[in-house]
Design a protein around this motif. Structure first.
Motif, mmCIF file in Angstrom:
data_model
loop_
_atom_site.group_PDB
_atom_site.id
_atom_site.type_symbol
_atom_site.label_atom_id
_atom_site.label_comp_id
_atom_site.label_asym_id
_atom_site.label_seq_id
_atom_site.Cartn_x
_atom_site.Cartn_y
_atom_site.Cartn_z
ATOM 1 N N ALA A 292 25.734 -37.766 22.925
ATOM 2 C CA ALA A 292 24.812 -38.467 23.831
ATOM 3 C C ALA A 292 24.895 -37.857 25.220
ATOM 4 C CB ALA A 292 25.144 -39.954 23.867
ATOM 5 N N PRO A 293 24.332 -36.674 25.370
ATOM 6 C CA PRO A 293 24.477 -35.983 26.653
ATOM 7 C C PRO A 293 23.801 -36.708 27.819
ATOM 8 C CG PRO A 293 22.965 -34.814 25.202
ATOM 9 C CD PRO A 293 23.599 -35.874 24.383
ATOM 10 N N VAL A 294 22.668 -37.349 27.560
ATOM 11 C CA VAL A 294 21.990 -38.036 28.667
ATOM 12 C C VAL A 294 22.842 -39.190 29.157
ATOM 13 C CG1 VAL A 294 19.895 -39.224 29.337
ATOM 14 C CG2 VAL A 294 19.788 -37.370 27.684
ATOM 15 N N LEU A 295 23.375 -39.943 28.203
ATOM 16 C CA LEU A 295 24.240 -41.063 28.555
ATOM 17 C C LEU A 295 25.419 -40.550 29.375
ATOM 18 C CD1 LEU A 295 25.285 -43.870 26.101
ATOM 19 C CD2 LEU A 295 26.837 -43.043 27.818
ATOM 20 N N ALA A 296 26.024 -39.482 28.897
ATOM 21 C CA ALA A 296 27.184 -38.943 29.598
ATOM 22 C C ALA A 296 26.814 -38.475 30.988
ATOM 23 C CB ALA A 296 27.797 -37.804 28.793
ATOM 24 N N GLY A 297 25.641 -37.850 31.096
ATOM 25 C CA GLY A 297 25.220 -37.360 32.405
ATOM 26 C C GLY A 297 25.011 -38.493 33.388
ATOM 27 N N LEU A 298 24.339 -39.542 32.918
ATOM 28 C CA LEU A 298 24.110 -40.674 33.818
ATOM 29 C C LEU A 298 25.426 -41.356 34.181
ATOM 30 C CD1 LEU A 298 20.844 -42.199 32.347
ATOM 31 C CD2 LEU A 298 21.142 -40.834 34.409
ATOM 32 N N PHE A 299 26.319 -41.418 33.214
ATOM 33 C CA PHE A 299 27.642 -41.975 33.477
ATOM 34 C C PHE A 299 28.314 -41.173 34.586
ATOM 35 C CE2 PHE A 299 31.936 -43.207 31.282
ATOM 36 C CZ PHE A 299 32.236 -43.995 32.367
ATOM 37 N N PHE A 300 28.194 -39.867 34.492
ATOM 38 C CA PHE A 300 28.852 -38.994 35.462
ATOM 39 C C PHE A 300 28.274 -39.212 36.866
ATOM 40 C CE2 PHE A 300 29.816 -34.694 37.248
ATOM 41 C CZ PHE A 300 31.192 -34.866 37.245
ATOM 42 N N VAL A 301 26.945 -39.243 36.957
ATOM 43 C CA VAL A 301 26.323 -39.419 38.279
ATOM 44 C C VAL A 301 26.688 -40.785 38.867
ATOM 45 C CG1 VAL A 301 24.148 -39.484 39.514
ATOM 46 C CG2 VAL A 301 24.454 -37.882 37.644
ATOM 47 N N SER A 302 26.595 -41.823 38.043
ATOM 48 C CA SER A 302 26.952 -43.148 38.552
ATOM 49 C C SER A 302 28.404 -43.166 39.002
ATOM 50 C CB SER A 302 26.756 -44.216 37.479
ATOM 51 O OG SER A 302 25.621 -43.976 36.738
ATOM 52 N N GLY A 303 29.254 -42.511 38.223
ATOM 53 C CA GLY A 303 30.670 -42.461 38.592
ATOM 54 C C GLY A 303 30.869 -41.735 39.910
ATOM 55 N N LEU A 304 30.160 -40.631 40.072
ATOM 56 C CA LEU A 304 30.294 -39.888 41.331
ATOM 57 C C LEU A 304 29.845 -40.735 42.512
ATOM 58 C CD1 LEU A 304 29.085 -36.307 40.398
ATOM 59 C CD2 LEU A 304 31.405 -37.169 40.650
ATOM 60 N N SER A 305 28.809 -41.514 42.299
ATOM 61 C CA SER A 305 28.374 -42.360 43.414
ATOM 62 C C SER A 305 29.427 -43.423 43.695
ATOM 63 C CB SER A 305 27.032 -43.005 43.110
ATOM 64 O OG SER A 305 27.220 -44.138 42.295
ATOM 65 N N SER A 306 30.114 -43.864 42.653
ATOM 66 C CA SER A 306 31.158 -44.860 42.880
ATOM 67 C C SER A 306 32.313 -44.268 43.674
ATOM 68 C CB SER A 306 31.649 -45.396 41.542
ATOM 69 O OG SER A 306 32.568 -46.417 41.734
ATOM 70 N N LEU A 307 32.588 -42.973 43.497
ATOM 71 C CA LEU A 307 33.659 -42.369 44.275
ATOM 72 C C LEU A 307 33.145 -41.737 45.558
ATOM 73 C CD1 LEU A 307 33.664 -39.021 43.874
ATOM 74 C CD2 LEU A 307 34.628 -39.638 41.673
ATOM 75 N N ALA A 308 31.888 -42.024 45.905
ATOM 76 C CA ALA A 308 31.315 -41.656 47.199
ATOM 77 C C ALA A 308 31.270 -40.155 47.406
ATOM 78 C CB ALA A 308 32.084 -42.322 48.341
ATOM 79 N N LEU A 309 30.611 -39.470 46.493
ATOM 80 C CA LEU A 309 30.431 -38.029 46.654
ATOM 81 C C LEU A 309 29.376 -37.772 47.732
ATOM 82 C CD1 LEU A 309 31.274 -35.353 45.028
ATOM 83 C CD2 LEU A 309 28.902 -35.456 44.233
ATOM 84 N N PRO A 310 29.617 -36.843 48.628
ATOM 85 C CA PRO A 310 28.603 -36.536 49.635
ATOM 86 C C PRO A 310 27.295 -36.164 48.959
ATOM 87 C CG PRO A 310 30.662 -35.496 50.214
ATOM 88 C CD PRO A 310 30.856 -36.104 48.861
#
Lengths: 512, 529
Positions: free
Chosen positions: B394-412
């Motif tokens: 499920a690459p799309v799911l994983a990708g969205l998970f990754f982006v949401s996670g990055l926003s949670s860790l406050a990526l510039p």
């Protein structure tokens, strides 16, 4: 010594609400004697409702009256009329609940022969017969007449008479449950014995206060408390004894022990009548005694009443948590609410008075309707009052469970229900009256009460129904009207309470 | 500005929608869903129109309406929004349709269409649900309450919404949640009620204190003009603060959130963490600071200690969680520590950052919860350990998970970075030690997010999930707007800061503090460049 006693002038107009209800009750007794059996019940229902409606009309016509009548023994003033009007309405609701016949397979909630010993062959036959009796209607009306007199009595002897008039029919009615006769008889006996003790305390207190003030008029007692030359011992002992009698009736700790047993054992309509109307009448009397009679002696009684209020809130709330029977739980919740209302009483200001009146109004409707709902949930042996039997009720009967949840939220004081506005009113008065610690105890115990209300909601909605659970009886119009009225009042007074708050505010003035 | 009652309209539309939905026939669940979604979209459109009419440089409160409600208590029906309330109402309006669409099948009595085959030992057997239209009606009722709580400018009205809001959420958790839902629902209700009742005492005390100054009122405008004695302020502040701290939740009042967040259905969890909890931090800024400035200044250092503990403790516990939804709940506790820090640092930057953080956290945690919800619906397990290598199927799911996670860790580049940075910079000028300690929280955030991503999405594919389907169009459509907003606001936060800053300035003026020494401020600004 004067040789001739002047008969006081009686103004029948201001006394008419009480006289109408008493008269109709007497008529009801005659109906029992002369009307043929098959018509009796319906005649009694119509007569009782008409009588209470007439009393309500009389109260409305009397609105604004503010005077002492019958030789200064009866005070017809704002609080009296407010409470009498409230009692007339809730009395009608009680009559409707007593009139309900379609819930129990063999008739109404009351048994036809209360004197039969439980467990005997006669009793077994009785439980299967569909015989009914209608004496309960005049009994309820006598009791209501006493309740209407109780908060109006400006004279402690008259107050005692009113206390007995309201209590005796209740002692009998408590023993009339059609099902679980033994519990019901136990309730009646317990209520009678403890009630007699309380009455004895009350009358002893009256005697001591007579010794103190030379009069049983509340106005004279008030005057006497301004005079430092009088014996404080008599006053203190008198207040204490009187308070025991009154606190028993409102169900305050430590005089609350009868409440759960009597609420559980009595027929549910009678429980509703006791929980709502008796409490309203008794609080009316408490208000009059403490605001009118002992208004100047507040330094002497307030500390004790603080203790009583705190104990009442804490004990009621904490013990309710451990209950497994819905009627007992509501009984302990009633005790906790007594404590909340006492906060308004202790505030001893105009807001306290109007807040208490408003609280009594909202509490009365919510309580009556919730007991009406309790009477709907049944199994083969009568009402299914064990909490475990209520599991999954929301699945089986969303309407009943939803209404009950609304009443529970109102009792818990969630905003947008009448219970919140009422709690707000008395707590506001409490803080204004300098009783902030009481209010803090009040909010913390409110959170405790929310726990057991929420637990019932959890049982009803979040759990799966048991396969052999109780059925929800379809009520006739009588009970349905009770519940609908309770729902309407609970929501309307929660969203738009201003008219009734105004009414309570205008009523909040005692005549001296 | 027209005199059209915007706030009342926006508040009432969902309520009417809820009534319509509950009046629909029981056998048409699809219709109930569609009506509910349409209503929430209508609210979104109305909100956008209203926001367009908001003048950033205009008066502090706009779209104001006031009518007597309960004169006996001095309570009014008074609504109006400042910049802070406006952006939070906008957040509500965005999240509700997203959540409704995301919960499309969550209330269905049949198994979830995305669910895979049951595997031995790993499954969560969800208890039966309670009917579709009730769920959607409750969501709409909740929307009314959420809008009302932010729009109220009368303390009594605010309190009514604040408490009444609990009931729909209580039923959403209790009737549609996971296996331990009734425990979680009761815990949520009791914690919140306890805080709410303490606040009730403070609300009444506030009224009485204002009445003692000759003006019994609940009106926010009038109350801010009064000066209360110091001891009164402290007591009333504590009453409000504890209620808000439970709601927010700050350490040590947080223990209800992991249970409620984990057991709530995904939609409920998003609204719970994304919006309901913001009422607590919103309450800090709107009520605690302006009404009780002395108490706020006196107690702020202690509160900041709690916030810092929350940042570190929440992050550490998040790392140790085995349950995905509990993990997100704990990350929220860390984030709420940041928001609290921003609220009580008393600098414009920090407070602006805190408000931005509230919005961005709603978006990022919302997205994270939604993606995890999709994952759990497929895999039927909330445990981190049950998943592995999902990215392969499920690459799309994983990708969205990754982006949401990055926003949670406050990526510039993502909006959360802006807010976290503003909070840290703003609080550094006043509380340098606290700001430095909070910075450790960022490192920990990177750890807990990346670790969980690595464990669930990367590595060899778990045998049980070879058949897992990737995200549907509906599911992508749900998360896409959130991620778009995060990107947009990450590069261009000006539309938000423009409306927030005047409101924050007004609040700081109420507290009676000025931003500390400009040298330090310019120093940190230069660093930023």
């Amino acid at each position: 010594m004067p040789t001739d006693i002047q008969a006081p002038e009686i103004l029948y107009g201001p006394l008419s609400p009480i006289l109408i209800v008493l008269g109709v009750a007497v008529l009801g007794v005659l109906v029992e004697a002369f009307v043929p059996g098959r018509l009796r019940r319906i005649v009694q229902i119509v007569l009782s409702l008409a009588g209470l409606l007439a009393a309500l009309v009389a109260v409305v016509l009397l609105a604004g009256t503010n005077k002492l009548v019958a030789g200064e023994a009866v005070a017809v003033d704002g609080p009296t009329l407010f409470l009498q009007g409230l009692l007339a309405i809730l009395g009608m609701v009680g009559v409707l609940m007593l009139a309900e016949r379609s819930l129990d397979s063999s008739g109404g909630a009351v048994v036809s022969k209360a004197a039969v010993t439980p467990g005997t062959r006669e009793d077994v036959a009785l439980s299967e017969s569909d015989a009914i009796q209608s004496e309960v209607f005049p009994l309820a009306l006598f009791s209501l007449a006493g309740m209407m007199l109780f908060p109006a009595a400006n004279n402690l002897l008259l107050m005692f008479v009113a206390l007995e008039v309201l209590s005796f029919p209740l002692y009998i009615m408590a023993g009339l449950a059609r099902r679980r006769r033994l519990l019901s008889q136990e309730a009646a006996l317990k209520y009678f014995l403890l009630g007699s003790f309380a009455s004895a305390f009350f009358i002893y207190g009256v005697a001591l206060l007579y010794g103190y003030a030379g009069s049983v008029d509340l106005g004279r007692i008030f005057d006497a408390t301004g005079n430092a030359a009088n014996s404080d011992v008599l006053l203190f002992a008198g207040i204490a004894m009187l308070a025991v009698g009154l606190l028993f009736k409102i169900g305050a700790v430590p005089f609350h022990a009868w409440t759960p047993d009597v609420y559980q054992g009595s027929p549910t309509p009678v429980t509703a009548l006791m929980a709502a109307c008796t409490k309203i009448a008794a609080f009316g009397a408490v208000l009059r005694v403490f605001y009118v009679g002992f208004g100047q002696a507040s330094w002497d009684w307030r500390p004790v009443m603080w203790g009583v209020a705190i104990l009442t809130m804490v004990v009621g709330a904490v013990l309710a948590v451990t209950q497994t029977d819905i009627k007992r739980m509501l009984a302990y919740s009633a005790i906790a609410h007594t404590g909340f209302i006492l906060v308004g009483v202790i505030a001893l200001n105009k807001d306290g008075l109007s807040g208490t009146l408003f609280y009594l109004a909202t509490y009365g409707f919510t309580t009556m309707a919730s007991f009406a709902l309790v009477s709907l949930v049944r199994d083969s042996s009568g009402e299914a009052t064990h909490l475990a039997q209520w599991t999954g009720l929301g699945r089986r009967s969303p309407l009943v469970a939803g209404s009950f949840a609304l009443f529970l939220f109102a009792l818990a004081g969630i905003p947008l229900t009448s219970g919140f506005i009422a709690k707000f009113a008395v707590f506001k008065a409490g803080i204004e009256g300098g009783a902030t610690p009481l209010v803090i105890v009040g909010v913390i115990t409110s959170a405790v009460t929310a726990f057991f209300y929420a637990r019932v909601v959890v049982l009803m909605f979040f759990n799966e129904p048991a396969p052999d659970g109780p059925t929800v009886a379809i009520p006739s119009g009588y009970t349905a009207a009770t519940i609908a009225l309770g729902l309407a009042v609970t929501v309307v007074l929660g969203v738009l309470p201003q008219p009734v708050l105004d009414l309570a505010n205008q009523a909040a003035l005692f005549v001296r | 500005m027209s005199s059209f009652p915007w706030l009342t309209t926006i508040g009432v539309v969902p309520l009417i929608g809820a009534l319509v939905v509950s009046a629909l026939p029981r056998n048409r669940p699809q219709l109930a869903k569609q009506v509910a979604l349409a209503v929430s979209l209508l609210v979104l459109v109305l909100t956008i129109v209203m926001c367009a009419g908001f003048e950033a440089k205009g008066p502090r409160f706009q779209f104001v309406q006031a009518h007597d409600w309960i004169p006996a208590f001095g309570a009014q029906y008074a609504v109006g929004v400042d910049g802070i309330a406006l952006v939070l109402i906008a957040l509500v309006a965005v999240l509700v349709p997203v959540v409704l669409l995301a919960s499309w099948y969550d209330a269905d009595p049949t198994p979830h269409p995305m669910a895979g085959e049951l595997t031995e030992g790993a499954e969560i057997v969800d208890p039966p649900k309670r009917g579709v239209k009730t769920f959607f009606a409750l969501m709409l009722v909740l929307e009314t309450m959420m809008i009302g709580v932010f729009a109220a400018t009368d303390v009594f009205l605010f309190y009514v919404f604040f408490e009444a809001m609990l009931i729909p959420m209580y039923f959403i958790i209790g009737s549609y949640g996971g296996p331990k839902r009734s425990y979680a629902a009761v815990k949520f209700l009791l914690y919140s009620l306890f805080g709410g009742l303490l606040m009730l005492a403070a609300v009444i005390g506030l009224y009485v204190a204002s009445a003692n100054q000759g003006l019994g009122t609940f009106s926010f405008d009038k109350l801010t003009q009064l000066e209360f004695s110091h001891s009164t302020q402290i007591w009333l502040f504590l009453g409000f603060f504890i209620a808000f701290a439970i709601k927010a939740p700050l350490f040590p009042f947080h223990t209800w959130l992991p249970d409620a967040g984990a057991e709530a259905p995904v939609g409920g969890a998003v609204l719970l963490v994304g919006v309901l909890d913001k009422v607590g931090t919103f309450g800090f800024l709107r009520y605690c600071l302006p009404l009780f400035p002395y108490a706020s200044r006196t107690l702020a250092p202690y509160i900041i200690v709690l916030c810092i503990i929350g940042v570190l403790y929440g992050a550490l516990l998040a790392m140790g969680q085995k349950d995905l939804k509990r993990l997100v709940s704990y990350t929220s506790i860390a984030h709420f520590g940041f928001i609290g820090l921003g609220c009580f640092a008393f600098t414009t930057q920090a407070a602006t950052g805190a408000v931005l953080y509230m919005v961005n956290h709603g978006l990022s945690t919302g997205a994270l919860f939604l993606v995890i919800g999709f994952l759990v619906a497929r895999g039927r397990s909330r445990l981190v350990g049950d998943y592995s290598g999902i990215a392969n199927v499920a690459p799309v799911l994983a990708g969205l998970f990754f982006v949401s996670g990055l926003s949670s860790l406050a990526l510039p580049g993502l909006s959360t970075f802006v807010s976290e940075f503003l909070v840290l910079v703003g609080s550094f000028t006043r509380y340098p030690v606290a700001a430095v300690l909070a910075t450790i929280g960022i490192i920990l955030a990177a750890l807990y997010i990346l670790l969980v991503f690595q464990r669930t999405m990367q590595g060899p594919l778990a045998a049980a999930y070879t058949q897992m389907r990737d995200l549907q169009f509906r599911e992508v459509l749900v998360v896409a707007p959130l991620i778009a907003l995060m990107l947009f606001l990450g590069f261009y936060p000006k539309p938000l800061t423009d409306v927030i800053t005047p409101a924050v300035n007004a609040t700081m003026q109420d507290v009676g503090v000025k931003d500390p020494a400009p040298t330090l401020l310019s120093h940190s600004t230069t660093q930023r460049r």
